[in-house]
Scaffold this active site. Structure first.
Site, short mmCIF file in Angstrom:
data_model
loop_
_atom_site.label_atom_id
_atom_site.label_comp_id
_atom_site.label_asym_id
_atom_site.label_seq_id
_atom_site.Cartn_x
_atom_site.Cartn_y
_atom_site.Cartn_z
N ASP A 137 14.13 -3.85 11.36
CA ASP A 137 14.19 -3.06 10.12
C ASP A 137 14.71 -1.66 10.40
O ASP A 137 14.20 -0.68 9.88
CB ASP A 137 12.80 -2.99 9.46
N GLY A 176 0.82 -1.20 0.00
CA GLY A 176 0.00 0.00 0.00
C GLY A 176 0.85 1.25 0.00
O GLY A 176 1.99 1.24 -0.45
#
Length: 1096
Positions: free
Chosen positions: A896, A783
């Site tokens: 991350d 998205g």
């Protein structure tokens, strides 16, 4: 063999080499033949090299004996007793700081020299000396260095060649057996021409077998059976993500051969003609002209490689009717590509004057002679050597030109069994998305291992796995050569795709293995007698199929039947000593087939008089309770719940994903098991929208009934009040009560840290019609992130929009729910350096995260605008450190960390964002194994497919500090594979003027052994906070934002998006229509997603 016997054995080897040198010297004096003299000189050189190696091993053995007798220091064994004896052969794949006994070597993880500056109280203080002793850096060599003729690393070369030659010998013997069958077949058919051709190939195969045996004997005679307890295994042998087949253009120039044993010829005839055949994956691709002077003037070949692993060069002499092989060389294409990558990096850093940390510590000069020598320059005596090729490549290789046109590997390589060959070669990889090598930092997307389709068989969860090594099938015993096979996700049982349907032995890593009916087991229950042995040849694990590591550290062999396996696989091998797995499976298959045949009539009659439950009927209270609260398995493989006899595979899958048992859940599981069939369970699953046991998230428990449980503040107390220093066992049980709760509960109930006496005010349900979208801020895998304002108050938010269809297709439902739960953890204390979530809502096609809007952009944008100074990088690093500390204290690893995910607020402070790869329930000692992260930031243990813990965040933190200080990455490459190779092989380089505190913290954070890495101990972030790099940091002032920020981002208006990438902000902020319609069961996956924060 004990120490004295080993010393005596090495002494005999040394005396034998001396005798050979003496004999060779006598022969040289007795002949005038220049060819004989040249060959004798080569033997003398090799003998002297062997003696230097054996004498070094002798000193090592003597030192160990002194230590054993109490006369030495355990730290002395890493130092050569006699530095003048030549280079010390390194331990195999020895990493920086592997097993050092210095600052990080003790089990307590304490730092004995005390802290400096403003340090947290009670921390294990780091050594305040900027260059205190750190674990030794490993010798920097590649696999290609080991096969070069003048390699300094004889010990690792012996290990490599013993395993390689043993494998080549076993393959050649199989090939010979096949050829002999063909000879007999053609003889029976009377086909003389084909029989003669096959006979010729049989003779050549025999000659190759003799060469391989001769080479193998040579290395076995040199091998010394010393196994260091802290020598790591060669993990590249058992890592599926490494060493993939490559595609590209191979350029190879053959110059000469030397010191080979030519085929005998008659006294008066001319010497034999010599030529070389080049094979790629056993297919002949090129052949040189024949020569009698062992040199070639213009033999250059350009060969297109298509997903190949290895090239083979065979030197032939032709003195009669048939050519005779006299020397062989095997080169892995991935090793060529890796060598060229290193040459490009060397050329760049040699020009800039950067050095590795150990050279800086010892005041060394710039450059990397350890790898520059390994890269290979033209040999002084090389005939017609293109000496200019390497220098040309060094000058231009980093300028972005195709590597294959400028950089050449130019060196003498060792032929087996004797001789050497002079080659120049390069390899230009064919890349879909080549990254420019000479630019600075750029945005990179994170990668995540895709969930493979699971094939269940006898409790095994088989998934398709592409192997890039030689594997052996655990069922039939044949090889899987660089091919796809099937591997159990739980016990790592490996077999061919064609073999997995035949597997009848159960996955004995499951707890229900011992409770299975006796008729489903074979009565041949003779356990293996596994004992450690010294593995000096090519042996494979009979369970997981990987090649066993060299030495005695991790190899076991049954003393009765000779079966070999890893030490950690012994408890997974069935008790079939004396019987092959294929025979055992055939017997079991026959037993089961017979049993099923005998029961067919009784089962049919039983079903005829039985009323089956309709598929849509809700299950009874016992089943609904059991499905509503799936319990995660305890780590021990014992004490599992009773299984359902009619659904073994479903039960095994459920057992593998169930969370730790609570007392009530344990009581539930003691109820009598239901006997519904797996089909009925599946039907009920579809009818109620409940996920299957395999899809049940480990941290998310969802009741099946629509009624909502009542809010109980006491349920949150263990999590809210848990002290940070509580032991992992206590944390493990207290933590899930805070956020591992049913998903249907109202969102405001999940914000668990508000005082229970403060009444919850009813909130307006937030939806899509409350917002106007103004701009696109970024895009991701599923998205985009958009800037939006509320229609009523005009307040700005960043809304992350994810399509439900993509989430379901990629099996990311649980990941999305986990991201929401991590947001809850960040919201719990409104941490100053973590991005907060204001609300979640959903529509029929999408889910939305409404987050606070940080208009200053991310650090990647700002570092591209200009390099950070030391103070600015230190400021940002301190705030990021406190964010990681908070996550780890709440059982979350981030996974991350990168500049792209660190946002800069208008007041100059940072916010860590994007929790999509976070993992919950990761307390100290907990591990996971998902392959995920951003390539440049992934820790070595992730790449090596090992289980890893929260230390991966501290590795990424080291990469982050390196990038902020130096405006480039410590590990670079043109594609992901090259980056992974750099992470596993390269030492980060630093400017010669870089402050020592900065080098020290980077060296300790970028330690490849996770247990030796700074921050890996039980006190976690306190170790990093105590380092001298943060000597002048007052952590309380940092947390409360009392330290003036070094930089303030500027915007012209609240809706100014100039601090975001124009590639995204130029896109029209609209939601594209979604054509697909999700079923009710799919929509049920997102039940309870909506949420509104109490501070929104």
């Amino acid at each position: 063999m004990d120490g004295d016997d080993l010393i005596a054995s090495v002494y005999r080897k040394i005396e034998r080499e001396k005798a050979l040198i003496t004999a060779a010297s006598n022969m040289r004096q007795s002949t005038d033949n220049p060819l004989v003299q040249q060959r004798v000189d080569a033997n003398i050189r090799d003998g002297r090299k062997n003696i230097a190696y054996l004498e070094e091993k002798m000193r090592e053995l003597q030192l160990r004996r002194m230590e054993h007798e109490g006369g030495g220091s355990p730290t002395d064994k890493r130092l050569p007793p006699n530095p003048e004896a030549g280079p010390v052969p390194p331990q195999k794949d020895y990493g920086p700081g592997y097993g050092g006994n210095e600052e990080y070597g003790d089990a307590s993880g304490a730092y004995p020299h005390g802290g400096a500056g403003s340090m947290p109280s009670g921390a294990p203080y780091a050594d305040p000396r900027p260059f205190a002793p750190v674990p030794k850096a490993r010798p920097n060599y590649t696999k290609l260095d080991l096969i070069k003729y003048d390699t300094q690393y004889l010990g690792p070369k012996i290990q490599l060649m013993l395993s390689q030659l043993e494998f080549k010998l076993s393959v050649e013997k199989q090939y010979k057996a096949g050829i002999e069958k063909m000879v007999r077949l053609y003889q029976d058919e009377g086909d003389r021409k084909s029989r003669a051709d096959a006979e010729g190939r049989r003779i050549e195969s025999n000659q190759k077998i003799q060469l391989l045996k001769q080479a193998l004997k040579r290395y076995e005679d040199l091998h010394v059976d010393i196994e260091s307890t802290d020598t790591p295994d060669d993990e590249s042998l058992s890592t599926p993500n490494l060493r993939k087949p490559l595609t590209g253009l191979l350029t190879l120039r053959i110059h000469a051969v030397k010191d080979v044993d030519h085929a005998a010829s008659s006294r008066f005839s001319r010497g034999p003609e010599t030529f070389i055949v080049l094979k790629v994956e056993d297919t002949i691709k090129a052949r040189t002209k024949a020569t009698r002077i062992d040199r070639w003037q213009d033999e250059t070949f350009n060969i297109d490689i298509d997903k190949a692993n290895e090239i083979e060069l065979t030197v032939y002499d032709k003195s009669g009717d048939r050519p005779t092989p006299i020397g062989m060389l095997w080169v892995r294409i991935s090793d060529i590509a890796e060598e060229m990558r290193r040459k490009k990096i060397e050329s760049e850093f040699n020009a800039s004057g950067w050095v590795s940390a150990d050279k800086m510590e010892h005041g060394g000069a710039p450059g990397r002679p350890d790898t520059a020598g390994g890269a290979g320059s033209a040999h002084p005596s090389g005939p017609g050597g293109p000496g200019a090729a390497p220098s040309q490549g060094y000058g231009d290789g980093s300028a972005g030109a195709p590597a294959g046109n400028q950089v050449m590997i130019d060196s003498w390589f060792a032929l087996e069994p004797v001789g050497r060959i002079y080659l120049s070669m390069s390899f230009a990889k064919q890349l879909k998305d080549r990254r420019p090598f000479d630019i600075g930092l750029n945005r990179q997307g994170a990668v995540r291992q895709k969930k493979e389709e699971v094939h269940e068989k006898q409790g095994h969860k088989f998934v398709t796995q592409q192997f890039y090594n030689i594997m052996r099938c655990a069922l039939c015993g044949d090889f899987l050569k660089y091919a796809a096979g099937m591997q159990c996700a739980d016990c790592k049982y490996t077999c061919h795709k064609k073999c997995y349907p035949k597997v009848v032995t159960k996955c004995i890593s499951k707890a229900n293995y011992e409770t299975d009916p006796d008729e489903e087991k074979i009565n041949h229950r003779i356990p293996h007698r596994f004992e450690g042995f010294s593995n000096i040849s090519a042996n494979w694990c009979c369970h997981c199929g990987y090649l066993l590591p060299f030495g005695r550290k991790n190899a076991k062999r049954c003393t009765e039947c000779g079966l070999t396996c890893h030490s950690h696989c012994t408890h997974l091998v069935p008790d079939f000593c004396g019987m092959s797995m294929e025979a055992a499976n055939q017997i079991l298959e026959t037993l089961i087939r017979t049993k099923n045949h005998n029961k067919t009539a009784s089962v049919s009659s039983g079903l005829s008089g039985r009323t089956l439950r309709p598929s849509g009927t809700p299950q009874g209270p016992q089943d609904s309770a059991a499905m509503a609260y799936p319990q995660k398995p305890v780590e021990s493989p014992y004490g599992a719940p009773q299984r359902q006899p009619s659904a073994e595979a479903v039960s095994a899958a459920t057992n593998s994903y169930m969370p730790p048992q609570s007392p009530t859940a344990a009581a539930r599981q003691q109820m009598p098991p239901r006997t519904s069939s797996s089909a009925a369970v599946a039907a009920a699953t579809v009818a109620t929208g409940m996920p299957s046991p395999q899809q049940m998230p480990a941290e998310q428990n969802r009741p099946m009934q629509p009624q909502l449980p009542t809010y109980d503040p006491k349920a949150y107390e263990p999590y809210a009040n848990a002290p940070q220093g509580m032991p992992p066992q206590a944390i493990q049980h207290a933590a899930p009560a805070g956020y591992g709760m049913p998903a249907q509960q109202p969102a405001m109930q999940m914000v668990s840290q508000q005082p229970p006496e403060a009444p919850q005010q009813p909130k307006v349900r937030i939806g899509l019609d409350h917002f106007n979208f103004l701009a696109v801020l970024g895009k991701g895998n599923f998205g985009k992130v958009m800037l939006a304002e509320t229609k009523s108050t005009k307040r700005l938010y960043a809304i992350k929009v994810l399509k439900k269809e993509f989430i379901i297709e990629n099996d990311e439902v649980e990941s999305t729910k986990s991201e929401k739960r991590v947001f809850m953890i960040a919201n719990k204390e409104r941490h100053p350096f973590l991005l907060n979530l204001h609300a979640c809502f959903q529509t029929e096609t999408r889910v939305y995260f409404v987050m606070e809007y940080i208009s200053g952009g991310d650090l990647m944008l700002h570092i591209q605008r200009g390099q950070f100074g030391l103070k600015r990088a230190q400021f940002y690093a301190a705030e990021v450190l406190l964010a990681l500390k908070y996550f780890h204290e709440n059982g979350v690893i981030y996974r991350d960390l990168k500049l792209d995910n660190i946002m800069l607020t208008l007041d100059g402070h940072i916010k860590v964002a994007d929790y999509g790869l976070c993992k919950e329930n990761m307390w100290y000692g907990a591990t996971t194994s998902t392959f995920c992260g951003t390539p440049e930031f992934m820790a070595p243990e992730i790449l090596l497919d090992k289980r890893y813990g929260r230390a991966v965040d501290w590795w990424a933190f080291g990469v982050l500090i390196y990038q902020m200080l130096l405006q480039q990455s410590p590990f670079r490459g043109e594609d992901e594979d090259e980056i992974y190779d750099a992470i596993l092989a390269d030492e980060p380089l630093y400017p010669i003027h870089m402050p020592r505190d900065s080098v020290s913290i980077l060296q300790k954070l970028l330690t490849r052994e996770p247990e030796l890495r700074l921050g890996s101990g039980p006190t976690d972030a306190q170790e990093v906070m105590s380092h001298a790099f943060f000597r002048n940091i007052n952590w309380d002032d940092i947390y409360h934002k009392r330290v003036p920020p070094p930089f303030l981002p500027q915007i012209s208006s609240p809706t100014d998006t100039s601090n975001f990438d124009q590639e995204f902000t130029s896109v029209t902020p609209v939601l594209t229509p979604v054509q697909s319609v999700l079923s009710q069961a799919m929509q049920e996956e997102f039940r309870g997603f909506s949420y509104t924060a109490d501070f929104a």
